[in-house]
Write a protein that holds these residues in place. Sequence first.
Motif, PDB file in Angstrom:
ATOM      1  N   LEU A   1       0.734  -1.265  -0.030  1.00  0.00           N
ATOM      2  CA  LEU A   1      -0.037   0.149  -0.069  1.00  0.00           C
ATOM      3  C   LEU A   1       0.949   1.223   0.013  1.00  0.00           C
ATOM      4  CD1 LEU A   1      -2.774   1.325   0.070  1.00  0.00           C
ATOM      5  CD2 LEU A   1      -2.754   1.218   2.609  1.00  0.00           C
ATOM      6  N   PRO A   2       2.003   1.328   0.892  1.00  0.00           N
ATOM      7  CA  PRO A   2       2.778   2.450   0.741  1.00  0.00           C
ATOM      8  C   PRO A   2       3.386   2.754  -0.423  1.00  0.00           C
ATOM      9  CG  PRO A   2       2.965   1.530   2.953  1.00  0.00           C
ATOM     10  CD  PRO A   2       2.188   0.662   1.892  1.00  0.00           C
TER      11      PRO A   2
ATOM     12  N   LEU B   1       7.895   6.749  -7.739  1.00  0.00           N
ATOM     13  CA  LEU B   1       8.619   5.642  -7.312  1.00  0.00           C
ATOM     14  C   LEU B   1       9.542   6.140  -6.085  1.00  0.00           C
ATOM     15  CD1 LEU B   1       9.534   2.839  -7.724  1.00  0.00           C
ATOM     16  CD2 LEU B   1      11.600   3.858  -8.812  1.00  0.00           C
ATOM     17  N   ALA B   2      10.002   7.363  -6.153  1.00  0.00           N
ATOM     18  CA  ALA B   2      10.641   7.780  -4.896  1.00  0.00           C
ATOM     19  C   ALA B   2       9.569   8.065  -3.552  1.00  0.00           C
ATOM     20  CB  ALA B   2      11.391   9.302  -5.244  1.00  0.00           C
ATOM     21  N   GLY B   3       8.511   8.598  -3.853  1.00  0.00           N
ATOM     22  CA  GLY B   3       7.367   8.810  -2.853  1.00  0.00           C
ATOM     23  C   GLY B   3       6.944   7.541  -2.236  1.00  0.00           C
TER      24      GLY B   3
ATOM     25  N   LEU C   1       7.531   6.212   1.718  1.00  0.00           N
ATOM     26  CA  LEU C   1       6.325   5.890   2.393  1.00  0.00           C
ATOM     27  C   LEU C   1       6.441   4.336   3.065  1.00  0.00           C
ATOM     28  CD1 LEU C   1       3.258   7.409   0.535  1.00  0.00           C
ATOM     29  CD2 LEU C   1       4.271   7.958   2.784  1.00  0.00           C
ATOM     30  N   ALA C   2       7.095   3.501   2.016  1.00  0.00           N
ATOM     31  CA  ALA C   2       7.290   1.892   2.395  1.00  0.00           C
ATOM     32  C   ALA C   2       8.108   1.933   3.664  1.00  0.00           C
ATOM     33  CB  ALA C   2       7.731   1.218   1.358  1.00  0.00           C
ATOM     34  N   LEU C   3       9.436   2.621   3.313  1.00  0.00           N
ATOM     35  CA  LEU C   3      10.482   2.683   4.551  1.00  0.00           C
ATOM     36  C   LEU C   3       9.950   3.253   5.759  1.00  0.00           C
ATOM     37  CD1 LEU C   3      13.808   3.849   2.274  1.00  0.00           C
ATOM     38  CD2 LEU C   3      13.115   1.723   3.302  1.00  0.00           C
TER      39      LEU C   3
ATOM     40  N   THR D   1       8.473   2.595  11.159  1.00  0.00           N
ATOM     41  CA  THR D   1       7.705   2.534  12.459  1.00  0.00           C
ATOM     42  C   THR D   1       7.178   1.230  12.913  1.00  0.00           C
ATOM     43  OG1 THR D   1       6.734   4.616  11.229  1.00  0.00           O
ATOM     44  CG2 THR D   1       5.315   3.457  12.969  1.00  0.00           C
ATOM     45  N   LEU D   2       6.908   0.203  12.097  1.00  0.00           N
ATOM     46  CA  LEU D   2       6.716  -1.055  12.439  1.00  0.00           C
ATOM     47  C   LEU D   2       7.893  -1.683  13.226  1.00  0.00           C
ATOM     48  CD1 LEU D   2       4.524  -3.352  12.415  1.00  0.00           C
ATOM     49  CD2 LEU D   2       5.700  -4.385  10.383  1.00  0.00           C
TER      50      LEU D   2
END
Length: 111
Positions: free
Chosen positions: A10-11, A50-52, A56-58, A63-64
């Motif tokens: 999703l991110p 792609l960078a965004g 977001l995934a990182l 956070t996780l």
Amino acid sequence: MLRPVLTVLLPLLLPTLVFVAYSLWEARRLRAAGHAPDPWHARAPWPWLLAGGLLLALAALGTLATRGAGVPHGVYVPAHVGPDGRTVPARTYAPGAVPPDGAVPPDASGR
């Protein structure tokens, strides 16, 4: 299966999904005004999307990793069969706490 989708997929896709939604809305508006818009994929800022998505995934994975489930310095008890024959799911208990079913494997007691 839901956790990898929410924390990685999703991110990664969210910036592209938002851009596609905006592009389709903008194309409909331009068509109503009598213009012929280019297809959304032809004008997409792919490197920025792609960078965004990667950022977001990182951020989600970071956070996780820092605020994820589990008790810090707790005792991990793997899944096992309880005294009544039912499968007890894996859990992490606070140090010194005894699981309600009392089934702590000898090597997981924290001693």
